[in-house]
Write a protein that holds these residues in place. Sequence first.
Motif, PDB file in Angstrom:
ATOM      1  N   PHE A  13     -11.313  10.265  -0.758  1.00 19.30           N
ATOM      2  CA  PHE A  13     -11.906  11.298   0.092  1.00 19.30           C
ATOM      3  C   PHE A  13     -11.948  10.918   1.567  1.00 19.30           C
ATOM      4  CE2 PHE A  13     -14.146  11.630  -4.067  1.00 19.30           C
ATOM      5  CZ  PHE A  13     -13.602  12.841  -4.480  1.00 19.30           C
ATOM      6  N   VAL A  14     -11.101   9.966   1.989  1.00 25.83           N
ATOM      7  CA  VAL A  14     -11.082   9.521   3.382  1.00 25.83           C
ATOM      8  C   VAL A  14      -9.996  10.289   4.129  1.00 25.83           C
ATOM      9  CG1 VAL A  14     -10.842   7.565   4.945  1.00 25.83           C
ATOM     10  CG2 VAL A  14     -11.872   7.237   2.681  1.00 25.83           C
ATOM     11  N   PRO A  15     -10.359  11.211   5.029  1.00 25.82           N
ATOM     12  CA  PRO A  15      -9.351  12.038   5.703  1.00 25.82           C
ATOM     13  C   PRO A  15      -8.333  11.254   6.508  1.00 25.82           C
ATOM     14  CG  PRO A  15     -11.538  12.978   5.978  1.00 25.82           C
ATOM     15  CD  PRO A  15     -11.733  11.620   5.378  1.00 25.82           C
ATOM     16  N   SER A  16      -8.709  10.073   6.984  1.00 24.31           N
ATOM     17  CA  SER A  16      -7.774   9.288   7.802  1.00 24.31           C
ATOM     18  C   SER A  16      -6.753   8.538   6.959  1.00 24.31           C
ATOM     19  CB  SER A  16      -8.545   8.289   8.673  1.00 24.31           C
ATOM     20  OG  SER A  16      -9.253   7.365   7.865  1.00 24.31           O
ATOM     21  N   MET A  17      -6.809   8.719   5.614  1.00 28.51           N
ATOM     22  CA  MET A  17      -5.868   8.039   4.718  1.00 28.51           C
ATOM     23  C   MET A  17      -5.208   9.049   3.786  1.00 28.51           C
ATOM     24  SD  MET A  17      -8.329   4.735   3.999  1.00 28.51           S
ATOM     25  CE  MET A  17      -7.181   3.625   3.243  1.00 28.51           C
ATOM     26  N   PRO A  18      -4.258   9.848   4.310  1.00 31.98           N
ATOM     27  CA  PRO A  18      -3.583  10.858   3.478  1.00 31.98           C
ATOM     28  C   PRO A  18      -2.744  10.218   2.378  1.00 31.98           C
ATOM     29  CG  PRO A  18      -2.486  10.637   5.594  1.00 31.98           C
ATOM     30  CD  PRO A  18      -3.755   9.839   5.693  1.00 31.98           C
ATOM     31  N   LYS A  19      -2.764  10.852   1.240  1.00 34.83           N
ATOM     32  CA  LYS A  19      -2.038  10.338   0.062  1.00 34.83           C
ATOM     33  C   LYS A  19      -0.582  10.789   0.109  1.00 34.83           C
ATOM     34  CE  LYS A  19      -1.982  10.796  -5.002  1.00 34.83           C
ATOM     35  NZ  LYS A  19      -1.784   9.373  -5.318  1.00 34.83           N
TER      36      LYS A  19
ATOM     37  N   TYR B  96      -6.113  18.353   2.174  1.00 40.22           N
ATOM     38  CA  TYR B  96      -4.948  17.635   1.644  1.00 40.22           C
ATOM     39  C   TYR B  96      -5.464  16.471   0.815  1.00 40.22           C
ATOM     40  CZ  TYR B  96      -6.140  14.903   5.788  1.00 40.22           C
ATOM     41  OH  TYR B  96      -6.843  14.192   6.743  1.00 40.22           O
ATOM     42  N   GLU B  97      -4.616  15.939  -0.039  1.00 42.84           N
ATOM     43  CA  GLU B  97      -5.011  14.815  -0.872  1.00 42.84           C
ATOM     44  C   GLU B  97      -5.120  13.551  -0.028  1.00 42.84           C
ATOM     45  OE1 GLU B  97      -5.785  14.230  -4.202  1.00 42.84           O
ATOM     46  OE2 GLU B  97      -6.011  16.395  -4.280  1.00 42.84           O
ATOM     47  N   THR B  98      -6.136  12.745  -0.344  1.00 47.18           N
ATOM     48  CA  THR B  98      -6.369  11.489   0.368  1.00 47.18           C
ATOM     49  C   THR B  98      -6.715  10.398  -0.632  1.00 47.18           C
ATOM     50  OG1 THR B  98      -8.758  11.795   0.601  1.00 47.18           O
ATOM     51  CG2 THR B  98      -7.351  12.786   2.301  1.00 47.18           C
ATOM     52  N   PHE B  99      -6.842   9.189  -0.110  1.00 47.79           N
ATOM     53  CA  PHE B  99      -7.415   8.112  -0.897  1.00 47.79           C
ATOM     54  C   PHE B  99      -8.925   8.133  -0.724  1.00 47.79           C
ATOM     55  CE2 PHE B  99      -9.128   3.733  -0.812  1.00 47.79           C
ATOM     56  CZ  PHE B  99      -9.017   3.470  -2.168  1.00 47.79           C
TER      57      PHE B  99
ATOM     58  N   VAL C 187       0.871  -1.182   0.000  1.00 48.46           N
ATOM     59  CA  VAL C 187       0.000   0.000   0.000  1.00 48.46           C
ATOM     60  C   VAL C 187       0.903   1.225   0.000  1.00 48.46           C
ATOM     61  CG1 VAL C 187      -1.961   1.132   1.111  1.00 48.46           C
ATOM     62  CG2 VAL C 187      -1.619  -1.336   1.383  1.00 48.46           C
ATOM     63  N   PHE C 188       1.212   1.733  -1.190  1.00 50.00           N
ATOM     64  CA  PHE C 188       2.200   2.802  -1.324  1.00 50.00           C
ATOM     65  C   PHE C 188       1.604   4.117  -1.817  1.00 50.00           C
ATOM     66  CE2 PHE C 188       4.823  -1.140  -2.273  1.00 50.00           C
ATOM     67  CZ  PHE C 188       5.266  -1.263  -0.963  1.00 50.00           C
ATOM     68  N   ASN C 189       0.300   4.138  -2.025  1.00 50.94           N
ATOM     69  CA  ASN C 189      -0.355   5.369  -2.461  1.00 50.94           C
ATOM     70  C   ASN C 189      -0.702   6.268  -1.284  1.00 50.94           C
ATOM     71  OD1 ASN C 189      -1.921   7.074  -4.437  1.00 50.94           O
ATOM     72  ND2 ASN C 189      -3.592   6.457  -3.078  1.00 50.94           N
ATOM     73  N   HIS C 190      -1.012   5.652  -0.145  1.00 47.17           N
ATOM     74  CA  HIS C 190      -1.487   6.404   1.004  1.00 47.17           C
ATOM     75  C   HIS C 190      -1.122   5.672   2.290  1.00 47.17           C
ATOM     76  CE1 HIS C 190      -4.633   3.673  -0.484  1.00 47.17           C
ATOM     77  NE2 HIS C 190      -4.809   3.385   0.795  1.00 47.17           N
ATOM     78  N   CYS C 191      -1.297   6.338   3.414  1.00 45.40           N
ATOM     79  CA  CYS C 191      -0.976   5.735   4.707  1.00 45.40           C
ATOM     80  C   CYS C 191      -2.040   6.147   5.722  1.00 45.40           C
ATOM     81  CB  CYS C 191       0.413   6.166   5.174  1.00 45.40           C
ATOM     82  SG  CYS C 191       0.568   7.939   5.471  1.00 45.40           S
ATOM     83  N   SER C 192      -1.757   5.965   6.995  1.00 41.62           N
ATOM     84  CA  SER C 192      -2.673   6.368   8.065  1.00 41.62           C
ATOM     85  C   SER C 192      -2.347   7.780   8.540  1.00 41.62           C
ATOM     86  CB  SER C 192      -2.558   5.402   9.242  1.00 41.62           C
ATOM     87  OG  SER C 192      -3.252   5.903  10.379  1.00 41.62           O
ATOM     88  N   TYR C 193      -3.366   8.510   8.940  1.00 41.30           N
ATOM     89  CA  TYR C 193      -3.133   9.828   9.534  1.00 41.30           C
ATOM     90  C   TYR C 193      -2.362   9.694  10.843  1.00 41.30           C
ATOM     91  CZ  TYR C 193      -6.602   9.230  13.272  1.00 41.30           C
ATOM     92  OH  TYR C 193      -7.273   8.799  14.387  1.00 41.30           O
ATOM     93  N   LEU C 194      -2.308   8.473  11.397  1.00 39.66           N
ATOM     94  CA  LEU C 194      -1.557   8.230  12.623  1.00 39.66           C
ATOM     95  C   LEU C 194      -0.078   7.964  12.368  1.00 39.66           C
ATOM     96  CD1 LEU C 194      -4.112   5.894  14.458  1.00 39.66           C
ATOM     97  CD2 LEU C 194      -3.589   8.292  14.991  1.00 39.66           C
ATOM     98  N   SER C 195       0.322   7.906  11.115  1.00 38.76           N
ATOM     99  CA  SER C 195       1.740   7.669  10.825  1.00 38.76           C
ATOM    100  C   SER C 195       2.562   8.810  11.413  1.00 38.76           C
ATOM    101  CB  SER C 195       1.970   7.588   9.316  1.00 38.76           C
ATOM    102  OG  SER C 195       1.790   8.856   8.715  1.00 38.76           O
ATOM    103  N   PRO C 196       3.750   8.533  11.910  1.00 36.56           N
ATOM    104  CA  PRO C 196       4.559   9.596  12.519  1.00 36.56           C
ATOM    105  C   PRO C 196       4.866  10.732  11.549  1.00 36.56           C
ATOM    106  CG  PRO C 196       5.841   7.568  12.212  1.00 36.56           C
ATOM    107  CD  PRO C 196       4.418   7.224  11.985  1.00 36.56           C
TER     108      PRO C 196
END
Length: 566
Positions: A307-313, A302-305, A248-257
């Motif tokens: 339109f999910v804010p918890s998954m920033p692109k 910001y860009e997301t996957f 999964v390299f397009n987006h991550c979690s908003y909790l990522s450091p």
Amino acid sequence: MLQNNQFSVFHSTVYPWQYVDSDQVLHLMICVKGAGPISIKCLACDPCDTDKGVFGEDRPRLFTYEMRCEMEGPGIQYFTLHIPMNTHKLRYHFSISVLGHTYLYDESGLSEDKEELYIRPFFVAYTYSDRCGGVPKWCNGMVWYQIFPDRFAKEDSDQTRGWQSGKITDKDLVCGGTLKGITSKIPYLKQLGTKGIYLNPIFQAGSIHRYDIIDYLKIDPILGTEEDFVELCEKCHSNGIRIMMDGVFNHCSYLSPQFQDVINKGEHSRYYDWFIVYDTDRLKKMDVKTGADAQFRVSPVYETFAFVPSMPKFNTCNPQVMDYLIGAAEYWTKKCGIDAWRLDVPDEVNIEFLRAFRRRIKTRNPDIYIVGEFWGNAVKWLDGETFDGAMNYPLYFIVRDFLAKEKISAFPCAKLLTQCLMANPPVRRCGMFTFCSTHDTPRILWHCGEDRKKRDLCYILTAALGGQLSVYYGDEIGMTGGYDPDNRRCYPWNSGTAPKEMKEAIRDAVSLASDDGKGRICRICALDEEVLGVIYERRRLYINRSKEEKELPDGTKICPQSYCYL
């Protein structure tokens, strides 16, 4: 498509019509519609391999090659040719004989024969071997078993405690599947004929589906430890089972450091350019977890996957992002001997990232298989520079619509399947990843209205059409489920309800997918509205979706909602 009054012809100098593989063999394909008996020759040579004509002109030293009819469908024929590239470039045109007449076909179209001076040949540009990727040979006849880790198996002996039974409506429900649980089921997977396991994401993440990864270098503690994963890989490999990881390299979690640092420091964060942020002031104020900002969809912060804010692109154009993500994939590939990577939503990822991923991962393991998740025609991604194959959603939709939903008859089905198969040259077809269910689709039994016979036919037809067959965990015992999250139910290990007949149908599908003795697919045909035929060089498969017995051309009777392999 160029034509005369009797037939039409198509060829192009792009994949899949023209393709040079890693062995420096040129693969050509040409399509003819509406013609009767036909033969096609290809005249080719290096464009600089010439003799002088009587007037001092350069005349090519052309070699003539007979093309083979690779596949026939309703009113259409595909011809192929494989030519070793003795030099790094080529010119060619075609000679087409039909109904007693011979035509020349070049870049200017279809015409009567003409002198060399007026031929406009097709060209193969200078080829570089490092840009001509081939599908790993072990992919031929491959059978995968897809596992959603939280719902497959627990490590303890009591598989029912905390194990959700039946329908699932809570997408965040944690059921307790683990890596050790998967390891304990290796004997079962071998019994099914599984040759590889495709794991949905297993890294530390913000949700149970784990497509919102927090740390790409850490196994999610809910699933187990790094040692548990190493053990799973080692035991799979010792049992002849390969491992595919989900990238999964397009987006991550908003909790990522990295993203948390951007939230806290805005433009002063060292990771600011790792993402695509439009408004740092709104970012600091909004509730990222819930996406409470009502304007987010029409005016994103910001860009997301999706339109999910918890998954920033990620900004995958950023070299630091590329190095971080590809470096993580290299780490697991080297440490665990990973055999394959499936890349999530790669059509949203920078193409240079995908090229770099292939180069670096293939350096770690030249024999690794890289497949992309594409829901439409993936032709532009399969020229050897990025992917070895794609998830074959076009094939899935045709099989679903013909057998599960019965929305089309066998006649359009045969035409669509022929076109779908020939979207990839046979030399690369083993790179296509085929399936009847996934974690992103309702289970095939649900689409079949819980009709087990229909479901069996879907697996048989999918297996019959080449590529790498994937069985979604539980399909083999009749698990059902609608749209996400219901398609991710827990495997009912202790329910005692696993029907024997479905396991037999899956084994038939696995056997069919692995049967090299049948030869290549030559033709797909419809005998009537309900009966579809797949004709191989040495075998024939017929599928009868109707509730009535049917008779085949040779007098063989085929039972209702059944198939025969002759």
